[in-house]
Structures are given as structure tokens and as C-alpha cells.
Design an enzyme around this catalytic site. Structure first.
Site, PDB file in Angstrom:
ATOM      1  N   LYS A 276       0.844  -1.208   0.000  1.00 15.13           N
ATOM      2  CA  LYS A 276       0.000   0.000   0.000  1.00 15.13           C
ATOM      3  C   LYS A 276       0.878   1.256   0.000  1.00 15.13           C
ATOM      4  CE  LYS A 276      -3.920  -2.418   2.051  1.00 15.13           C
ATOM      5  NZ  LYS A 276      -4.753  -2.746   3.222  1.00 15.13           N
TER       6      LYS A 276
ATOM      7  N   GLN B 115      -5.099  -1.685   9.503  1.00 10.04           N
ATOM      8  CA  GLN B 115      -4.951  -3.000   8.870  1.00 10.04           C
ATOM      9  C   GLN B 115      -5.509  -4.101   9.773  1.00 10.04           C
ATOM     10  OE1 GLN B 115      -3.931  -3.388   5.719  1.00 10.04           O
ATOM     11  NE2 GLN B 115      -4.109  -5.608   5.765  1.00 10.04           N
TER      12      GLN B 115
ATOM     13  N   ASP C 214     -11.253   2.469   3.506  1.00  8.25           N
ATOM     14  CA  ASP C 214     -11.492   1.018   3.402  1.00  8.25           C
ATOM     15  C   ASP C 214     -12.976   0.728   3.167  1.00  8.25           C
ATOM     16  OD1 ASP C 214      -9.377  -0.801   3.482  1.00  8.25           O
ATOM     17  OD2 ASP C 214      -9.069  -0.531   5.638  1.00  8.25           O
TER      18      ASP C 214
END
Ligand code: GUN
Length: 292
Positions: A52, A96, A119
Site C-alpha cells: 500500500k 490493517q 477502506d
């Protein structure tokens, strides 16, 4: 059979994003800024977050990685989320997953400002997605939709089976495939308690497998000409690799591929598209495309 190249598709989209960011910055705008919180040292999470950060560089974004050991308290993690919510330079951020067992994942997700939730995990984004309002869409389902579109694969009126009902992939994927403005398909969601999963799969024009079980989808479950999207990325030990493992999808690729019209490989299929979709969402956050 056409092999769907997620790596190349993602590279093309990231190059387009980089071009747009260059123009934004040339006009005096700010670089989009993505922050990521990584707790602990899970191998898979380390790799995802590293990729990422690399993708941010490729897109011309600013990125900030915040790391904690896995003994961080829930309070301390919530305080970090709160700080990022109020940091005006940060356009979007992710925490995460998975998180250590002593931390309530849902509580952390709920604490994220939905306007920065790139997200697409916050219930406001999930709810807005479900009724077709502008929002951040969860990166893996968005990446799959982008791949289907990029390859000109017809979904309207087709029968789609989604294997798996996770909050991150299965549920949002099924919602999107059903909606008129996205998949416009007839959707069945199958899981560990489905009565006749094999029969459902055999009747499907499109199978999206997201159960995390290597080689679960076998050739006898796939009709000729089906489109197969493999979301699985399970690490299986492989002594011939330097790392000691390889990634295995949910589909028995060798046997299934000859029967398909289109299929995604693992790796190089859905994985790169997930990260590319996170970049799309971050660009949208930087441009305040959905929320002021
Ligand atoms: N863990 C596995 N996939 C994801 C993802 O897309 N986002 C976050 N935050 N964690 C993950």
C-alpha cells in the site's frame, strides 16, 4: 479462456491516478495523504501494508505508516484513530486487519470518521453502499467490479454465486453484484452451511470465491464458459520457495481454467486490484468527492 491480468490493470489505473495527482499539484492543490495503522507483525499484513505504501508512491500520494506492537491497548489505538480523524493533512486512513484478539475490531472501525474511511468498512459507508448512495466502497469488491468492467465482462442478468459472507468481501460483493448500477446480476451467497453449494456453483455464470480455502472450487463445480474470480490468498508451505510459502487461491486453477471464459490467477489477479481501489478511494477522499 482469457486470463484476467490484475497486475497490468492495476498498473494502468495507478498511472492514470498519478497523472491526475500531477495535474492537481501543478494547479496548487495538495497531494492526497493516506495513513495506515499496522499493529503487530503478521506476515500477510506486513506485506499488504508495504504494498500500500509503495502504491502511494506510484500514485504521487503522501503516506504515513504508524506501527504499534501487538500489546497496544484498545484505548491507545482508539486515541490514535481519534488523532487521525482530526489531522487535517490526512485525507483517509486504514487500520490493517486482523487486530490482536484483545482489541474489538468493530469498535475501532466505528471510531473511524466515515469521511476518512477509505477502506469502506464503517457502517455509514456500508449502509450508503447498500442503498446506492455515493460512498467509499470496500477495496476488494470495488477492485473486482473494476476488473469485470475493464475486461468488458457482461454481468447484467447473469447468475452470480458469491462464496463467503465476510464483512470485507462476501457481503459487500453480493450487494454490489445485485445492484442495478453495478452488477445488475441475480446473486446467491453460499457459505459453510449452504445446502447444495456445488449445485449453485454449477448453475453460475460468474463465481466469486472468497472463503480462504485452497483449491475449494473444483472443475466439477464449474460450468463451461463461466467467469471465475478468485479472492483467496492463503499462505501454504512450499519448501521450494525462499520464503517457505506460496499463495494459494480458493480455485483449483489448473483444472478449472480450461473450462472458463475468464479467470483470475493467484497471485496477480484480485490482489493488485484491491490496493489500486484503495488508491482510487484515497484520491476521492483527497478531492472530497463524496463528503465535504
Ligand atoms: N485485511 C485484509 N484485507 C484488508 C483490507 O482491505 N483493509 C484492511 N484495513 N485490512 C485488511
Amino acid at each position: 479462456m482469457t486470463l484476467i491480468d490484475g497486475k497490468a490493470t492495476a498498473a494502468t489505473i495507478k498511472a492514470q491516478i498519478a497523472e491526475e495527482v500531477k495535474e492537481m499539484v501543478a494547479k496548487g492543490g495538495k497531494q492526497p495523504h493516506l495513513a495506515a495503522i499496522l499493529v503487530g507483525h503478521d506476515g500477510g499484513s506486513e506485506t499488504y501494508v508495504k504494498n500500500k505504501v509503495i502504491a502511494c508512491e506510484q500514485c504521487g500520494f503522501k503516506s504515513t505508516l504508524i506501527r504499534y506492537e501487538d500489546d497496544i491497548t484498545e484505548e491507545a489505538l482508539l486515541a490514535c484513530v481519534d488523532k487521525l480523524n482530526h489531522d487535517e493533512d490526512v485525507d483517509g486512513f486504514i487500520v490493517q486487519l486482523p487486530l490482536p484478539k484483545h482489541i474489538d475490531e468493530q469498535k475501532i472501525i466505528m471510531a473511524i470518521d466515515y469521511k476518512k474511511d477509505v477502506d469502506g468498512f464503517h457502517p455509514i459507508n456500508v449502509g450508503r453502499m447498500a442503498i446506492g448512495l455515493p460512498c467509499f466502497i470496500s477495496a476488494t469488491p470495488l477492485g473486482i467490479l473494476t476488473l469485470l468492467q475493464h475486461y468488458g465482462i457482461q454481468t447484467s442478468g447473469k447468475k452470480c454465486v458469491v462464496l463467503g459472507r465476510s464483512n470485507i468481501v462476501g457481503k459487500p460483493m453480493a450487494q454490489l453484484m445485485m445492484q442495478k448500477q453495478y452488477g445488475d446480476a441475480t446473486v446467491a451467497v453460499c457459505h459453510s452451511h449452504s445446502a447444495d453449494l456445488k449445485k449453485e456453483c454449477r448453475e453460475a455464470d460468474i463465481i466469486i470465491a472468497a472463503i480462504g480455502c485452497p483449491n475449494f472450487v473444483t472443475a466439477d463445480m464449474v460450468k463451461n464458459g463461466a467467469v471465475i474470480i478468485d479472492v483467496g490468498t492463503t499462505r501454504v508451505s512450499d519448501a521450494t520457495r525462499k520464503s517457505g510459502f506460496r499463495l494459494s487461491g480458493d480455485v483449483d486453477f489448473e483444472k478449472v481454467a480450461p473450462k472458463c471464459s475468464y479467470i483470475t490467477p493467484v497471485p496477480g489477479g484480485v490482489g493488485p486490484m484491491t490496493i489500486c481501489s484503495l488508491m482510487k478511494n484515497t484520491l476521492a477522499a483527497g478531492k472530497k468527492e463524496y463528503y465535504q
